[in-house]
Design a protein around this motif. Sequence first.
Motif, PDB file in Angstrom:
ATOM      1  N   UNK A   1      45.268  49.770  42.169  1.00  0.00           N
ATOM      2  CA  UNK A   1      44.146  48.839  42.175  1.00  0.00           C
ATOM      3  C   UNK A   1      43.092  49.527  41.462  1.00  0.00           C
ATOM      4  N   UNK A   2      42.732  50.533  41.825  1.00  0.00           N
ATOM      5  CA  UNK A   2      41.269  50.989  41.373  1.00  0.00           C
ATOM      6  C   UNK A   2      41.512  51.597  40.012  1.00  0.00           C
ATOM      7  N   UNK A   3      42.712  52.038  39.358  1.00  0.00           N
ATOM      8  CA  UNK A   3      42.874  52.169  37.886  1.00  0.00           C
ATOM      9  C   UNK A   3      42.895  50.954  37.156  1.00  0.00           C
TER      10      UNK A   3
ATOM     11  N   UNK B   1      36.863  46.860  34.385  1.00  0.00           N
ATOM     12  CA  UNK B   1      35.315  47.008  34.250  1.00  0.00           C
ATOM     13  C   UNK B   1      34.849  47.588  33.008  1.00  0.00           C
ATOM     14  N   UNK B   2      35.575  48.549  32.145  1.00  0.00           N
ATOM     15  CA  UNK B   2      35.289  49.134  31.038  1.00  0.00           C
ATOM     16  C   UNK B   2      34.992  47.970  29.935  1.00  0.00           C
ATOM     17  N   UNK B   3      36.266  47.272  30.008  1.00  0.00           N
ATOM     18  CA  UNK B   3      36.256  45.965  29.154  1.00  0.00           C
ATOM     19  C   UNK B   3      35.080  45.280  29.347  1.00  0.00           C
TER      20      UNK B   3
ATOM     21  N   UNK C   1      35.064  44.106  43.344  1.00  0.00           N
ATOM     22  CA  UNK C   1      36.490  44.383  43.563  1.00  0.00           C
ATOM     23  C   UNK C   1      36.934  45.836  43.504  1.00  0.00           C
ATOM     24  N   UNK C   2      36.396  46.393  42.597  1.00  0.00           N
ATOM     25  CA  UNK C   2      36.524  47.996  42.254  1.00  0.00           C
ATOM     26  C   UNK C   2      35.704  48.588  43.793  1.00  0.00           C
ATOM     27  N   UNK C   3      34.824  48.079  44.057  1.00  0.00           N
ATOM     28  CA  UNK C   3      34.047  48.837  45.315  1.00  0.00           C
ATOM     29  C   UNK C   3      34.906  48.842  46.395  1.00  0.00           C
ATOM     30  N   UNK C   4      35.679  47.524  46.642  1.00  0.00           N
ATOM     31  CA  UNK C   4      36.489  47.617  47.846  1.00  0.00           C
ATOM     32  C   UNK C   4      37.754  48.473  47.779  1.00  0.00           C
TER      33      UNK C   4
END
Length: 276
Positions: free
Chosen positions: A140-142, A148-150, A168-171
Amino acid sequence: LGNAWGCLGDYEKQKDHLTRALEIDEKHYGKDHPQTGVTLTNLGNAWGSLGDYEKQKDLLTRALEIFEKHYGKDHPSTGTTLTNLGNAWGALGDYEKKKDLSIRALEIFEKHYGKDHPQTASAMDSVGNAWGDFGDYQKKKDLLTQALEIFEKHYGRDHPETGATLGNLGNAWGSLGDYEKKKDLLSRALEIDEKHYGKDHPSTGAILGDLGNAWGSLGDYEKQKDLLTRVLEINEKHYGKDHPRTGITLNNLGNAWGSLGDYVKQKDLLTRALEI
């Protein structure tokens, strides 16, 4: 107009306008016309925002059948509906279905738009969250890091899409045990949501809830309580006092009070949550 109301957080108003629009589209275009499919999609998502995921699923399933018939199984409109339908299935607890539909959508967008397009990033976000539902938080993180970069490249660092992915990435980081990273990412997401949606919008409330729980994981229960109190006010205003989202917030807020040693307050809030 219905979608404008939805962007303002009034999903009931959104639903009512789109229900009217659907009746008009079905009358003038027919039940299997692409324009009807677009309205079905928007109406389904309005129902999802109101917490009726069964209704969302049924409407999006109809929309998907229309788009597959008129555009084919690998058209971008089909891909968008697959993503939304996958999220509906996920909300209903069928994570396998969510993952499969989200992966289909991602393949469509990568084919039509390329690997660094915002639409592809949205699908990555959904696939990443699906893997998180299965407990694979590293995966999920990857995927969310890629998304996020996009978004930051195409929309900038303070765009709502960037904010949603930050949340979502924080979670994901929180699920991996890094609560400091979770807090930092959610704090960024909160600033974006408050700027674009306002301080009492449901999207702002969702980020506040996650951020409050991050502070709780870091041992700051006073901060957790304060943030979750704000969330409760937002959810009661937008969803009502007996909505499941309100119940979840009551549960978390009750536990925050318990961590502060006020077990009577904890009991009262958890009793309300249990009734919901």
